[in-house]
Write a protein that holds these residues in place. Structure first.
Motif, PDB file in Angstrom:
ATOM      1  N   LEU A  96       4.011  -1.324   3.665  1.00  0.00           N
ATOM      2  CA  LEU A  96       3.498  -0.279   3.798  1.00  0.00           C
ATOM      3  C   LEU A  96       4.577   0.881   3.198  1.00  0.00           C
ATOM      4  CD1 LEU A  96       1.232   2.086   4.462  1.00  0.00           C
ATOM      5  CD2 LEU A  96       2.108   2.137   6.777  1.00  0.00           C
ATOM      6  N   ASP A  99      -1.806  -0.733  -4.058  1.00  0.00           N
ATOM      7  CA  ASP A  99      -3.064   0.275  -3.945  1.00  0.00           C
ATOM      8  C   ASP A  99      -2.077   1.446  -3.651  1.00  0.00           C
ATOM      9  OD1 ASP A  99      -4.946  -1.561  -4.037  1.00  0.00           O
ATOM     10  OD2 ASP A  99      -4.795  -2.224  -2.148  1.00  0.00           O
ATOM     11  N   ARG A 105      -2.044  -5.331   2.823  1.00  0.00           N
ATOM     12  CA  ARG A 105      -1.114  -5.404   2.059  1.00  0.00           C
ATOM     13  C   ARG A 105      -0.041  -5.640   3.038  1.00  0.00           C
ATOM     14  NH1 ARG A 105      -3.874  -6.889  -1.687  1.00  0.00           N
ATOM     15  NH2 ARG A 105      -4.816  -5.203  -2.991  1.00  0.00           N
ATOM     16  N   ASP A 128      -6.706  -1.366   4.906  1.00  0.00           N
ATOM     17  CA  ASP A 128      -5.937  -1.114   3.932  1.00  0.00           C
ATOM     18  C   ASP A 128      -4.616  -1.431   4.360  1.00  0.00           C
ATOM     19  OD1 ASP A 128      -7.729  -1.193   1.538  1.00  0.00           O
ATOM     20  OD2 ASP A 128      -8.007   1.058   1.559  1.00  0.00           O
ATOM     21  N   ILE A 129      -4.179  -0.830   5.246  1.00  0.00           N
ATOM     22  CA  ILE A 129      -2.725  -1.094   5.710  1.00  0.00           C
ATOM     23  C   ILE A 129      -2.369  -2.498   5.837  1.00  0.00           C
ATOM     24  CG2 ILE A 129      -1.126  -0.471   7.617  1.00  0.00           C
ATOM     25  CD1 ILE A 129      -2.350   2.243   7.753  1.00  0.00           C
ATOM     26  N   LEU A 139       0.697  -1.217   0.082  1.00  0.00           N
ATOM     27  CA  LEU A 139       0.003  -0.011  -0.054  1.00  0.00           C
ATOM     28  C   LEU A 139       1.060   1.104  -0.016  1.00  0.00           C
ATOM     29  CD1 LEU A 139      -2.695   1.486   0.502  1.00  0.00           C
ATOM     30  CD2 LEU A 139      -2.410   1.445   2.672  1.00  0.00           C
TER      31      LEU A 139
END
Length: 206
Positions: A191, A173, A188, A184-185, A151
């Protein structure tokens, strides 16, 4: 705490000071779990529906007399025990969203950022911008950085060419800083934050 800053060629181009109140918190799985449940519940459509007795089409006439038939008494053919009848306590159209205080949501986001740093899965980029919107060139740079599932969070206005180039890369993303969220963190593996994203997240979460 300090972190090295890289460019898209995987070269170290400097260092950045990370605020301990944002990136140095203890990892709390209970807090992350609550936040993920909150986000996913809010997404649910809640459009599932069954018909109650008042919604079934059919007569309201009593099917047969009360006594003397040897059968159980019945008042309606729309009752749930008959075929085509109602569903008792079935699902209705509703919102699945529930409340979570702003303080807890803020703490959960800081915890997610801290968890990535603690796992060594946080990469700070100098800037996320490319000259061309072609996916092939950016995919090669991601391979150099070792990003398979990532992400990428940029500042308030991400580079348009970078976003277009990354759009077709699987498991990658790109979000602006204001879109940073716990789900979302965590979904994936890595980061990736730009310098701008770090500064803006720290200003927002301090």
């Amino acid at each position: 705490m300090k972190a090295s800053v890289k460019n898209l060629k995987n070269e170290t181009v400097g260092e950045i000071e990370l605020d301990e109140s944002v990136f140095g918190l203890p990892v709390r799985a209970d807090l992350l779990s609550r936040m993920v449940n909150y986000q996913l519940a809010k997404r649910r459509a809640g459009t599932h529906k069954t018909k109650g007795v008042s919604e079934i089409s059919g007569t309201g006439k009593k099917p047969y007399r009360q006594k003397g038939t040897g059968r159980a008494r019945q008042g309606s053919l729309r009752s749930p025990q008959f075929r085509g009848g109602a569903v008792i306590f079935g699902p209705v159209v509703r919102s699945h969203a529930h409340d979570l205080t702003k303080k807890v949501r803020k703490l959960a986001l800081k915890t997610a950022l801290s968890a990535k740093l603690a796992d060594g899965k946080l990469v700070v980029l100098d800037q996320a911008s490319v000259e061309t919107h072609k996916t092939k060139a950016l995919a090669a740079q991601f391979k150099t950085l070792g990003l398979n599932s990532a992400l990428i969070i940029d500042g308030s206005n991400p580079d348009e060419s970078f976003m277009r180039a990354s759009r077709n890369i699987p498991l990658v993303d790109v979000l602006p800083e204001q879109g940073a969220n716990v789900y979302d963190i965590l979904r994936r593996d890595t980061l990736v934050l730009t310098r701008n994203a770090v500064e803006q997240l720290e200003a927002r979460l301090k």
